[in-house]
Design a protein around this motif. Structure first.
Motif, PDB file in Angstrom:
ATOM      1  N   LEU A  33       0.827  -1.201   0.000  1.00  0.00           N
ATOM      2  CA  LEU A  33       0.000   0.000   0.000  1.00  0.00           C
ATOM      3  C   LEU A  33       0.865   1.256   0.000  1.00  0.00           C
ATOM      4  O   LEU A  33       0.655   2.163  -0.803  1.00  0.00           O
ATOM      5  CB  LEU A  33      -0.910  -0.034   1.227  1.00  0.00           C
ATOM      6  N   VAL A  34       1.862   1.274   0.884  1.00  0.00           N
ATOM      7  CA  VAL A  34       2.689   2.480   0.970  1.00  0.00           C
ATOM      8  C   VAL A  34       3.503   2.650  -0.313  1.00  0.00           C
ATOM      9  O   VAL A  34       3.651   3.766  -0.831  1.00  0.00           O
ATOM     10  CB  VAL A  34       3.551   2.486   2.261  1.00  0.00           C
ATOM     11  N   ALA A  35       3.981   1.541  -0.898  1.00  0.00           N
ATOM     12  CA  ALA A  35       4.737   1.638  -2.155  1.00  0.00           C
ATOM     13  C   ALA A  35       3.852   2.192  -3.269  1.00  0.00           C
ATOM     14  O   ALA A  35       4.276   3.063  -4.039  1.00  0.00           O
ATOM     15  CB  ALA A  35       5.293   0.267  -2.540  1.00  0.00           C
ATOM     16  N   THR A  36       2.621   1.702  -3.346  1.00  0.00           N
ATOM     17  CA  THR A  36       1.702   2.188  -4.386  1.00  0.00           C
ATOM     18  C   THR A  36       1.442   3.679  -4.222  1.00  0.00           C
ATOM     19  O   THR A  36       1.455   4.437  -5.205  1.00  0.00           O
ATOM     20  CB  THR A  36       0.368   1.422  -4.316  1.00  0.00           C
ATOM     21  N   ILE A  37       1.212   4.122  -2.975  1.00  0.00           N
ATOM     22  CA  ILE A  37       0.926   5.538  -2.738  1.00  0.00           C
ATOM     23  C   ILE A  37       2.122   6.402  -3.143  1.00  0.00           C
ATOM     24  O   ILE A  37       1.972   7.414  -3.826  1.00  0.00           O
ATOM     25  CB  ILE A  37       0.552   5.764  -1.253  1.00  0.00           C
ATOM     26  N   ILE A  38       3.331   5.977  -2.761  1.00  0.00           N
ATOM     27  CA  ILE A  38       4.519   6.779  -3.080  1.00  0.00           C
ATOM     28  C   ILE A  38       4.774   6.803  -4.589  1.00  0.00           C
ATOM     29  O   ILE A  38       4.981   7.863  -5.181  1.00  0.00           O
ATOM     30  CB  ILE A  38       5.759   6.238  -2.324  1.00  0.00           C
ATOM     31  N   LEU A  39       4.719   5.618  -5.223  1.00  0.00           N
ATOM     32  CA  LEU A  39       5.035   5.557  -6.656  1.00  0.00           C
ATOM     33  C   LEU A  39       4.010   6.311  -7.492  1.00  0.00           C
ATOM     34  O   LEU A  39       4.366   7.045  -8.414  1.00  0.00           O
ATOM     35  CB  LEU A  39       5.114   4.092  -7.118  1.00  0.00           C
ATOM     36  N   SER A  40       2.720   6.173  -7.158  1.00  0.00           N
ATOM     37  CA  SER A  40       1.738   6.814  -8.032  1.00  0.00           C
ATOM     38  C   SER A  40       1.655   8.321  -7.770  1.00  0.00           C
ATOM     39  O   SER A  40       1.427   9.091  -8.696  1.00  0.00           O
ATOM     40  CB  SER A  40       0.369   6.138  -7.917  1.00  0.00           C
ATOM     41  N   SER A  41       1.856   8.760  -6.511  1.00  0.00           N
ATOM     42  CA  SER A  41       1.900  10.208  -6.273  1.00  0.00           C
ATOM     43  C   SER A  41       3.143  10.799  -6.933  1.00  0.00           C
ATOM     44  O   SER A  41       3.110  11.909  -7.476  1.00  0.00           O
ATOM     45  CB  SER A  41       1.919  10.518  -4.772  1.00  0.00           C
ATOM     46  N   GLY A  42       4.250  10.034  -6.912  1.00  0.00           N
ATOM     47  CA  GLY A  42       5.467  10.460  -7.590  1.00  0.00           C
ATOM     48  C   GLY A  42       5.241  10.567  -9.096  1.00  0.00           C
ATOM     49  O   GLY A  42       5.684  11.526  -9.736  1.00  0.00           O
ATOM     50  N   ALA A  43       4.523   9.596  -9.656  1.00  0.00           N
ATOM     51  CA  ALA A  43       4.201   9.643 -11.088  1.00  0.00           C
ATOM     52  C   ALA A  43       3.380  10.892 -11.384  1.00  0.00           C
ATOM     53  O   ALA A  43       3.556  11.537 -12.418  1.00  0.00           O
ATOM     54  CB  ALA A  43       3.433   8.388 -11.495  1.00  0.00           C
ATOM     55  N   GLY A  44       2.493  11.253 -10.457  1.00  0.00           N
ATOM     56  CA  GLY A  44       1.699  12.474 -10.626  1.00  0.00           C
ATOM     57  C   GLY A  44       2.597  13.706 -10.705  1.00  0.00           C
ATOM     58  O   GLY A  44       2.396  14.578 -11.549  1.00  0.00           O
ATOM     59  N   VAL A  45       3.605  13.760  -9.835  1.00  0.00           N
ATOM     60  CA  VAL A  45       4.523  14.907  -9.854  1.00  0.00           C
ATOM     61  C   VAL A  45       5.260  14.972 -11.198  1.00  0.00           C
ATOM     62  O   VAL A  45       5.464  16.041 -11.765  1.00  0.00           O
ATOM     63  CB  VAL A  45       5.529  14.821  -8.681  1.00  0.00           C
ATOM     64  N   LEU A  46       5.629  13.800 -11.739  1.00  0.00           N
ATOM     65  CA  LEU A  46       6.349  13.770 -13.017  1.00  0.00           C
ATOM     66  C   LEU A  46       5.454  14.128 -14.201  1.00  0.00           C
ATOM     67  O   LEU A  46       5.854  14.873 -15.082  1.00  0.00           O
ATOM     68  CB  LEU A  46       6.923  12.368 -13.256  1.00  0.00           C
ATOM     69  N   PHE A  47       4.238  13.569 -14.214  1.00  0.00           N
ATOM     70  CA  PHE A  47       3.427  13.658 -15.430  1.00  0.00           C
ATOM     71  C   PHE A  47       2.392  14.777 -15.416  1.00  0.00           C
ATOM     72  O   PHE A  47       1.915  15.185 -16.459  1.00  0.00           O
ATOM     73  CB  PHE A  47       2.712  12.331 -15.701  1.00  0.00           C
ATOM     74  N   LEU A  48       1.974  15.232 -14.237  1.00  0.00           N
ATOM     75  CA  LEU A  48       0.915  16.235 -14.195  1.00  0.00           C
ATOM     76  C   LEU A  48       1.520  17.621 -14.015  1.00  0.00           C
ATOM     77  O   LEU A  48       2.595  17.768 -13.447  1.00  0.00           O
ATOM     78  CB  LEU A  48      -0.065  15.936 -13.055  1.00  0.00           C
ATOM     79  N   LYS A  49       0.777  18.611 -14.473  1.00  0.00           N
ATOM     80  CA  LYS A  49       1.308  19.969 -14.379  1.00  0.00           C
ATOM     81  C   LYS A  49       0.775  20.733 -13.155  1.00  0.00           C
ATOM     82  O   LYS A  49       1.487  21.478 -12.524  1.00  0.00           O
ATOM     83  CB  LYS A  49       0.934  20.768 -15.635  1.00  0.00           C
ATOM     84  N   ASP A  50      -0.508  20.534 -12.846  1.00  0.00           N
ATOM     85  CA  ASP A  50      -1.141  21.392 -11.843  1.00  0.00           C
ATOM     86  C   ASP A  50      -1.424  20.640 -10.562  1.00  0.00           C
ATOM     87  O   ASP A  50      -1.407  19.429 -10.517  1.00  0.00           O
ATOM     88  CB  ASP A  50      -2.488  21.924 -12.358  1.00  0.00           C
ATOM     89  N   GLU A  51      -1.755  21.427  -9.551  1.00  0.00           N
ATOM     90  CA  GLU A  51      -2.297  20.831  -8.348  1.00  0.00           C
ATOM     91  C   GLU A  51      -3.692  20.334  -8.670  1.00  0.00           C
ATOM     92  O   GLU A  51      -4.359  20.878  -9.543  1.00  0.00           O
ATOM     93  CB  GLU A  51      -2.360  21.877  -7.231  1.00  0.00           C
ATOM     94  N   PRO A  52      -4.156  19.286  -7.960  1.00  0.00           N
ATOM     95  CA  PRO A  52      -5.424  18.691  -8.321  1.00  0.00           C
ATOM     96  C   PRO A  52      -6.604  19.650  -8.240  1.00  0.00           C
ATOM     97  O   PRO A  52      -7.508  19.568  -9.051  1.00  0.00           O
ATOM     98  CB  PRO A  52      -5.591  17.541  -7.333  1.00  0.00           C
ATOM     99  N   LYS A  53      -6.619  20.538  -7.291  1.00  0.00           N
ATOM    100  CA  LYS A  53      -7.796  21.381  -7.122  1.00  0.00           C
ATOM    101  C   LYS A  53      -7.390  22.771  -6.689  1.00  0.00           C
ATOM    102  O   LYS A  53      -6.476  22.956  -5.899  1.00  0.00           O
ATOM    103  CB  LYS A  53      -8.715  20.806  -6.036  1.00  0.00           C
ATOM    104  N   GLU A  54      -8.113  23.773  -7.178  1.00  0.00           N
ATOM    105  CA  GLU A  54      -7.874  25.143  -6.760  1.00  0.00           C
ATOM    106  C   GLU A  54      -8.040  25.314  -5.252  1.00  0.00           C
ATOM    107  O   GLU A  54      -7.234  25.947  -4.594  1.00  0.00           O
ATOM    108  CB  GLU A  54      -8.839  26.087  -7.470  1.00  0.00           C
ATOM    109  N   GLU A  55      -9.100  24.707  -4.722  1.00  0.00           N
ATOM    110  CA  GLU A  55      -9.444  24.946  -3.313  1.00  0.00           C
ATOM    111  C   GLU A  55      -8.324  24.550  -2.362  1.00  0.00           C
ATOM    112  O   GLU A  55      -8.263  25.031  -1.259  1.00  0.00           O
ATOM    113  CB  GLU A  55     -10.694  24.140  -2.898  1.00  0.00           C
ATOM    114  N   GLU A  56      -7.483  23.631  -2.801  1.00  0.00           N
ATOM    115  CA  GLU A  56      -6.472  23.156  -1.866  1.00  0.00           C
ATOM    116  C   GLU A  56      -5.227  24.020  -1.815  1.00  0.00           C
ATOM    117  O   GLU A  56      -4.300  23.732  -1.080  1.00  0.00           O
ATOM    118  CB  GLU A  56      -6.122  21.709  -2.183  1.00  0.00           C
ATOM    119  N   LYS A  57      -5.197  25.067  -2.615  1.00  0.00           N
ATOM    120  CA  LYS A  57      -4.061  25.999  -2.522  1.00  0.00           C
ATOM    121  C   LYS A  57      -4.262  26.903  -1.317  1.00  0.00           C
ATOM    122  O   LYS A  57      -4.901  27.933  -1.411  1.00  0.00           O
ATOM    123  CB  LYS A  57      -3.975  26.843  -3.785  1.00  0.00           C
ATOM    124  N   ILE A  58      -3.770  26.479  -0.197  1.00  0.00           N
ATOM    125  CA  ILE A  58      -3.986  27.273   1.009  1.00  0.00           C
ATOM    126  C   ILE A  58      -2.775  28.149   1.260  1.00  0.00           C
ATOM    127  O   ILE A  58      -1.666  27.669   1.197  1.00  0.00           O
ATOM    128  CB  ILE A  58      -4.235  26.345   2.216  1.00  0.00           C
TER     129      ILE A  58
END
Lengths: 102, 238
Positions: free
Chosen positions: B213-238
């Motif tokens: 579980l922890v490996a999946t969370i780290i690897l896929s969130s890491g993939a998000g940092v590599l492949f995605l450009k934005d933060e997931p939601k405007e509201e979470e920019k605190i």
């Protein structure tokens, strides 16, 4: 049976510390934007992994009910946009119950 | 971008938000209490597990390992690995808890579970202390009382209903995730990537179960940092 207290308090420590340390350490300082993005992605990746694990690793006799219950909750939550959490959970419980009665 | 809400409303929202978790935790905790009794653990120790550890998956795993005669040290190590996911969850939550007064963090940390983390991290309004304490407190209460009830009276509920209420917790995960994935393509990517990765990792047995579980969370969130450009939601920019 020997005393379980060392086990219980050992487990309590290794459960509490991973929950506590990031909160204490990370709320104090500014976060690098890349790390912040990584952290903000975690809710989504964690939820998805938890759902998949729940379906794959539950006992075989309730696996189908889990799968269908999860799908029911997902559909319900998409159609009821606001405040649909409780209703969606109820939908999953009821569908799962129906599947288990078949 | 977050709304402020008054103290009393914050408490009320904590109570309402905890309902799905209370309903889901109680029967699962009862099952824990009963199982623990059946393998010969005392009433006191059974309750101590839920009072001091408060981690469903770890507690069930501990019963399994105890039954199999595994040593205390090894059970604690297995628990630690299983709970590393909470390290990631607390780190993620910390981004949104910067305004909470420090002493409260010691209580809030105790309440971080898969379920409470999921609900709080997807809450749009600002996370305030009264909401968090009421919400975490009530879910904890449900877990602890459910355990005692299960030990004392066994499972009064019919098996099918009990399983269905437990399934409701997974339904809740999906009900939290699906609307976000519908609104946002990056969220859909993250969820699909992570789910698929978990399937591949477990199917091919690439990583030992307690790390998955922890490996999946780290690897896929890491993939998000590599492949995605934005933060997931405007509201979470605190």
């Amino acid at each position: 049976m020997k005393s379980l207290l060392p086990l219980i308090f050992g487990m309590a420590a290794v459960t509490y510390l991973p929950r506590l340390l990031p909160l204490i350490i990370m709320t104090e300082r500014p976060i690098n934007p890349l790390i912040k993005r990584f952290l903000l992605y975690i809710p989504y990746t964690a939820l998805s992994a938890l759902i998949v694990r729940g379906i794959m690793e539950t006992s075989p006799e309730i696996r189908l009910a889990t799968l269908i219950g999860v799908i029911a909750a997902g559909m319900c939550s998409i159609y009821l946009s606001k405040g649909g959490l409780v209703l969606s959970v109820m939908a999953s419980v009821i569908t799962a119950l129906l599947v288990l009665q078949l | 971008m977050t709304e402020q809400e008054p103290f009393s409303k914050s408490i009320k929202r904590g109570m309402i938000t905890s309902v799905p978790l209370i309903l889901g935790y109680f029967p699962v905790a009862m099952a824990f209490g009963l199982l623990s009794k059946n393998i010969g653990i005392s009433m006191r120790d059974t309750n101590f597990f839920s009072i001091f550890v408060f981690a469903g998956a770890s507690q069930f795993m501990a019963l399994d390992l105890l039954k199999a005669g595994i040593s205390t040290g090894n059970i604690i190590i297995a628990t630690f690995l299983l709970n590393l996911r909470h390290l990631m969850m607390s780190a993620s939550l910390s981004v949104r808890l910067k305004k909470i007064k420090r002493p409260w963090l010691f209580f809030i940390a105790f309440g971080v579970t898969d379920e409470s983390f999921s609900v709080t991290s997807l809450t749009k309004t600002e996370l305030r202390t009264p909401f968090l304490l009421v919400f975490y407190g009530l879910t904890y209460f449900s877990w602890v009382t459910g355990t005692a009830a299960g030990y004392l009276v066994g499972t009064i509920l019919p098996t099918a209903l009990q399983s269905s209420l437990g399934i409701g917790l997974y339904g809740m995960f999906m009900a939290l995730l699906a609307p976000e994935a519908k609104k946002s393509l990056p969220v859909l990517f993250l969820a699909a990537f992570s789910g698929l990765l978990y399937v591949i990792i477990s199917y091919f047995n690439i990583i030992p179960p307690s790390w998955r579980l922890v490996a999946t969370i780290i690897l896929s969130s890491g993939a998000g940092v590599l492949f995605l450009k934005d933060e997931p939601k405007e509201e979470e920019k605190i």
